[in-house]
Design a protein around this motif. Structure first.
Motif, PDB file in Angstrom:
ATOM      1  N   ALA A 150      15.634  -0.526   0.511  1.00 16.43           N
ATOM      2  CA  ALA A 150      14.960  -0.698  -0.587  1.00 16.43           C
ATOM      3  C   ALA A 150      15.952  -1.045  -2.014  1.00 16.43           C
ATOM      4  O   ALA A 150      17.368  -0.397  -1.326  1.00 16.43           O
ATOM      5  CB  ALA A 150      13.709   0.261  -0.724  1.00 16.43           C
ATOM      6  N   SER A 151      15.793  -1.402  -2.650  1.00 13.77           N
ATOM      7  CA  SER A 151      16.985  -1.244  -4.183  1.00 13.77           C
ATOM      8  C   SER A 151      16.399  -0.057  -5.130  1.00 13.77           C
ATOM      9  O   SER A 151      14.864   0.253  -4.867  1.00 13.77           O
ATOM     10  CB  SER A 151      16.533  -3.025  -5.186  1.00 13.77           C
ATOM     11  OG  SER A 151      15.999  -2.568  -6.525  1.00 13.77           O
ATOM     12  N   GLU A 152      17.343   0.698  -5.961  1.00 14.41           N
ATOM     13  CA  GLU A 152      16.227   1.600  -6.165  1.00 14.41           C
ATOM     14  C   GLU A 152      15.105   1.709  -7.409  1.00 14.41           C
ATOM     15  O   GLU A 152      14.783   2.458  -7.428  1.00 14.41           O
ATOM     16  CB  GLU A 152      17.653   2.238  -7.626  1.00 14.41           C
ATOM     17  CG  GLU A 152      18.692   2.680  -6.678  1.00 14.41           C
ATOM     18  CD  GLU A 152      20.200   2.915  -7.420  1.00 14.41           C
ATOM     19  OE1 GLU A 152      20.178   2.342  -8.156  1.00 14.41           O
ATOM     20  OE2 GLU A 152      20.902   3.940  -6.845  1.00 14.41           O
ATOM     21  N   LYS A 153      14.869   0.750  -7.827  1.00 18.27           N
ATOM     22  CA  LYS A 153      13.716  -0.123  -8.428  1.00 18.27           C
ATOM     23  C   LYS A 153      13.064  -0.519  -7.972  1.00 18.27           C
ATOM     24  O   LYS A 153      11.542  -0.723  -8.466  1.00 18.27           O
ATOM     25  CB  LYS A 153      14.540  -1.810  -9.349  1.00 18.27           C
ATOM     26  CG  LYS A 153      15.781  -1.019 -10.791  1.00 18.27           C
ATOM     27  CD  LYS A 153      15.648  -3.053 -11.611  1.00 18.27           C
ATOM     28  CE  LYS A 153      15.629  -3.852 -10.402  1.00 18.27           C
ATOM     29  NZ  LYS A 153      16.196  -4.579 -11.576  1.00 18.27           N
ATOM     30  N   ALA A 154      12.783  -0.619  -6.410  1.00 18.12           N
ATOM     31  CA  ALA A 154      11.991  -1.131  -5.725  1.00 18.12           C
ATOM     32  C   ALA A 154      10.380   0.120  -5.853  1.00 18.12           C
ATOM     33  O   ALA A 154      11.013   1.181  -6.038  1.00 18.12           O
ATOM     34  CB  ALA A 154      12.038  -1.077  -4.504  1.00 18.12           C
ATOM     35  N   LYS A 155       8.887  -0.852  -6.133  1.00 14.72           N
ATOM     36  CA  LYS A 155       8.066   0.235  -5.875  1.00 14.72           C
ATOM     37  C   LYS A 155       6.769   0.079  -4.780  1.00 14.72           C
ATOM     38  O   LYS A 155       7.261  -1.432  -4.265  1.00 14.72           O
ATOM     39  CB  LYS A 155       7.727   0.208  -7.367  1.00 14.72           C
ATOM     40  CG  LYS A 155       7.999   0.947  -8.154  1.00 14.72           C
ATOM     41  CD  LYS A 155       7.449   2.106  -9.366  1.00 14.72           C
ATOM     42  CE  LYS A 155       8.176   2.640 -10.322  1.00 14.72           C
ATOM     43  NZ  LYS A 155       9.022   2.893 -10.549  1.00 14.72           N
ATOM     44  N   PHE A 156       6.513   1.336  -3.991  1.00 15.30           N
ATOM     45  CA  PHE A 156       5.441   0.606  -3.196  1.00 15.30           C
ATOM     46  C   PHE A 156       4.043   0.876  -3.154  1.00 15.30           C
ATOM     47  O   PHE A 156       4.680   2.442  -3.673  1.00 15.30           O
ATOM     48  CB  PHE A 156       6.222   1.478  -1.679  1.00 15.30           C
ATOM     49  CG  PHE A 156       7.390   0.888  -1.313  1.00 15.30           C
ATOM     50  CD1 PHE A 156       7.522  -0.084  -0.518  1.00 15.30           C
ATOM     51  CD2 PHE A 156       8.897   1.615  -1.288  1.00 15.30           C
ATOM     52  CE1 PHE A 156       8.946  -0.313   0.483  1.00 15.30           C
ATOM     53  CE2 PHE A 156      10.157   0.893  -1.459  1.00 15.30           C
ATOM     54  CZ  PHE A 156      10.379  -0.245  -0.209  1.00 15.30           C
ATOM     55  N   GLY A 157       2.866   1.145  -2.943  1.00 16.39           N
ATOM     56  CA  GLY A 157       2.158   1.583  -3.065  1.00 16.39           C
ATOM     57  C   GLY A 157       0.674   0.118  -2.302  1.00 16.39           C
ATOM     58  O   GLY A 157       1.431  -0.870  -2.100  1.00 16.39           O
ATOM     59  N   LEU A 158      -0.401   1.173  -2.085  1.00 19.99           N
ATOM     60  CA  LEU A 158      -1.684   0.066  -1.452  1.00 19.99           C
ATOM     61  C   LEU A 158      -2.258   0.529  -2.818  1.00 19.99           C
ATOM     62  O   LEU A 158      -3.462   0.989  -2.093  1.00 19.99           O
ATOM     63  CB  LEU A 158      -1.945   0.864  -0.148  1.00 19.99           C
ATOM     64  CG  LEU A 158      -0.691   0.389   0.442  1.00 19.99           C
ATOM     65  CD1 LEU A 158      -1.111   1.112   2.244  1.00 19.99           C
ATOM     66  CD2 LEU A 158      -0.772  -1.362   1.437  1.00 19.99           C
ATOM     67  N   PRO A 159      -2.311  -0.559  -3.749  1.00 15.64           N
ATOM     68  CA  PRO A 159      -3.094   0.050  -4.627  1.00 15.64           C
ATOM     69  C   PRO A 159      -4.180  -0.562  -4.384  1.00 15.64           C
ATOM     70  O   PRO A 159      -5.358  -0.891  -5.231  1.00 15.64           O
ATOM     71  CB  PRO A 159      -2.845  -0.560  -6.126  1.00 15.64           C
ATOM     72  CG  PRO A 159      -1.440  -2.057  -5.704  1.00 15.64           C
ATOM     73  CD  PRO A 159      -1.278  -1.910  -4.196  1.00 15.64           C
ATOM     74  N   GLU A 160      -5.456  -1.886  -3.429  1.00 13.72           N
ATOM     75  CA  GLU A 160      -6.545  -2.214  -2.917  1.00 13.72           C
ATOM     76  C   GLU A 160      -7.732  -1.612  -3.466  1.00 13.72           C
ATOM     77  O   GLU A 160      -8.766  -2.156  -3.847  1.00 13.72           O
ATOM     78  CB  GLU A 160      -6.200  -2.953  -1.335  1.00 13.72           C
ATOM     79  CG  GLU A 160      -5.246  -3.689  -1.303  1.00 13.72           C
ATOM     80  CD  GLU A 160      -4.299  -3.009  -0.710  1.00 13.72           C
ATOM     81  OE1 GLU A 160      -3.979  -1.547  -0.841  1.00 13.72           O
ATOM     82  OE2 GLU A 160      -3.421  -3.818   0.312  1.00 13.72           O
ATOM     83  N   ILE A 161      -6.937   0.234  -3.190  1.00 14.94           N
ATOM     84  CA  ILE A 161      -8.261   1.164  -3.762  1.00 14.94           C
ATOM     85  C   ILE A 161      -9.267   0.592  -5.194  1.00 14.94           C
ATOM     86  O   ILE A 161     -10.043   0.993  -5.891  1.00 14.94           O
ATOM     87  CB  ILE A 161      -8.295   2.150  -2.873  1.00 14.94           C
ATOM     88  CG1 ILE A 161      -9.561   3.215  -3.261  1.00 14.94           C
ATOM     89  CG2 ILE A 161      -7.096   2.778  -4.617  1.00 14.94           C
ATOM     90  CD1 ILE A 161      -9.636   2.957  -1.707  1.00 14.94           C
ATOM     91  N   THR A 162      -7.902   0.777  -5.996  1.00 15.18           N
ATOM     92  CA  THR A 162      -7.848   0.481  -8.049  1.00 15.18           C
ATOM     93  C   THR A 162      -9.213  -0.973  -7.932  1.00 15.18           C
ATOM     94  O   THR A 162      -9.062  -1.300  -9.100  1.00 15.18           O
ATOM     95  CB  THR A 162      -7.155   0.645  -8.215  1.00 15.18           C
ATOM     96  OG1 THR A 162      -6.247  -0.940  -7.937  1.00 15.18           O
ATOM     97  CG2 THR A 162      -5.925   1.477  -8.071  1.00 15.18           C
ATOM     98  N   LEU A 163      -9.027  -1.795  -7.262  1.00 19.16           N
ATOM     99  CA  LEU A 163      -9.429  -3.270  -7.295  1.00 19.16           C
ATOM    100  C   LEU A 163     -10.530  -3.287  -6.225  1.00 19.16           C
ATOM    101  O   LEU A 163     -11.519  -3.891  -6.725  1.00 19.16           O
ATOM    102  CB  LEU A 163      -8.633  -4.211  -6.240  1.00 19.16           C
ATOM    103  CG  LEU A 163      -7.307  -4.858  -7.262  1.00 19.16           C
ATOM    104  CD1 LEU A 163      -6.430  -5.494  -6.255  1.00 19.16           C
ATOM    105  CD2 LEU A 163      -7.059  -5.037  -8.494  1.00 19.16           C
ATOM    106  N   GLY A 164     -11.359  -2.165  -5.208  1.00 25.68           N
ATOM    107  CA  GLY A 164     -12.667  -2.500  -5.274  1.00 25.68           C
ATOM    108  C   GLY A 164     -12.502  -2.016  -3.507  1.00 25.68           C
ATOM    109  O   GLY A 164     -13.351  -2.838  -3.020  1.00 25.68           O
TER     110      GLY A 164
END
Ligand code: CO8
Length: 263
Positions: free
Chosen positions: A124-138
């Motif tokens: 990964a690049s130092e700028k990369a961001k990971f996440g599973l934000p699906e819960i915020t979309l319901g």
């Protein structure tokens, strides 16, 4: 084959697929998934390709998830069909006989993290961001995230990520074992290519055996896993590469692997 949503190139036995919808942060729509599947068909049919790299076009994203404009209009049945299609394509990465490296250059969210998790490992690049934000979309992850993430980093840490939907940095992803290496953005591809070339210098038959043994072994108990390893080990001897590798060592020379099975 020409593609609109991905770029596909091969150089010196290393193939690269670049997700190419930068204006939508490379979000995964139906057409992109279809093209990815076609590119994987091309790769499977090409014996000369030894490693696959996945990355994202543009400065900002690897993949910012499934295309939310498509998700917004789904009913339950369509959601299931889309989930199954995404899972099928993404599982093919895991099942591909060659090693697959994710070069995560920016946001890898939702389906983007799920895509990366199906690769053999992630730089990964130092700028990369990971996440599973699906819960915020319901909704919840639907491209394998609830299954692959806990297997990789443990159930409790995976649940915290899935329940909060929070993004984590590349360094945090490295700390929890999601990412193998974090690189400055400008050297990410060079680092990935360096490792890809090292892998491509190994024999294709033994690479396939190693990948199969690890992947299949993760789904069974250790006794069965060791049986799987035994079979995969024996498979290596169905190629002249086993003789070549061991003989080259004894003759103090570099092995010349052909990556073919005995006729
Ligand atoms: N889908 C569609 N468009 C997207 C997506 C996406 N996932 N992500 C970003 N975009 C678009 C934006 O709408 C915007 O378009 P426009 O310029 O036309 O307004 C453009 O990309 C740039 O995005 P932003 O302006 O939002 O850029 P920022 O730098 O402000 O923010 C973020 C970047 C933080 C990445 C932000 O764009 C974001 O939060 N994106 C959504 C991330 C997300 O929630 N991903 C999960 C999606 S759901 C999923 O992946 C489920 C997978 C399983 C599906 C199962 C099938 C049913």
């Amino acid at each position: 084959m020409t593609y609109e949503n991905i770029m596909f190139q091969t150089e010196d036995s290393i193939a690269t697929i670049t997700f190419n919808r930068p204006k939508a942060l490379n979000a995964l729509n139906n057409s992109l998934l279809t093209e990815l599947s076609q590119a994987l068909d091309e790769i499977s049919a090409n014996e000369d390709i030894k490693v696959l790299i996945l990355t994202g076009a543009g400065e900002k994203a690897f993949i910012a998830g499934a295309d939310i404009s498509e998700l917004a209009t789904c009913n339950s049945l369509q959601a299931k069909v889309f989930s199954k299609k995404g899972q099928a394509v993404i599982s093919r990465l895991q099942e591909l006989s060659i090693p697959v490296i994710a070069a995560v250059n920016g946001f890898a969210l939702g389906g983007g993290s799920e895509m990366a998790l199906a690769c053999d490992f992630i730089y990964a690049s130092e700028k990369a961001k990971f996440g599973l934000p699906e819960i915020t979309l319901g909704i919840i992850p639907g491209f394998g995230g609830t299954q692959r993430l806990p297997r990789l980093i443990g159930a409790a840490t995976a649940k915290e990520m899935i329940f909060t939907g929070k993004m984590i940095s590349a360094t945090e992803a490295r700390e929890i074992g999601m990412v193998n290496k974090v690189c400055p953005p400008e050297s990410l591809m060079a680092e990935v290519l360096k490792t890809a070339k090292e892998i491509a210098a190994r024999g294709k038959v033994s690479l396939r055996a190693a990948k199969q043994a690890v992947n299949s072994g993760l789904n069974v108990d250790i006794v069965r896993g060791c049986e799987i390893e035994c079979d995969a080990f024996a498979l290596c001897y169905a190629s002249p590469d086993a003789k070549e590798g061991t003989t080259a060592f004894l003759e103090k020379r570099k092995a010349d692997f052909k990556g073919k099975l005995l006729k």
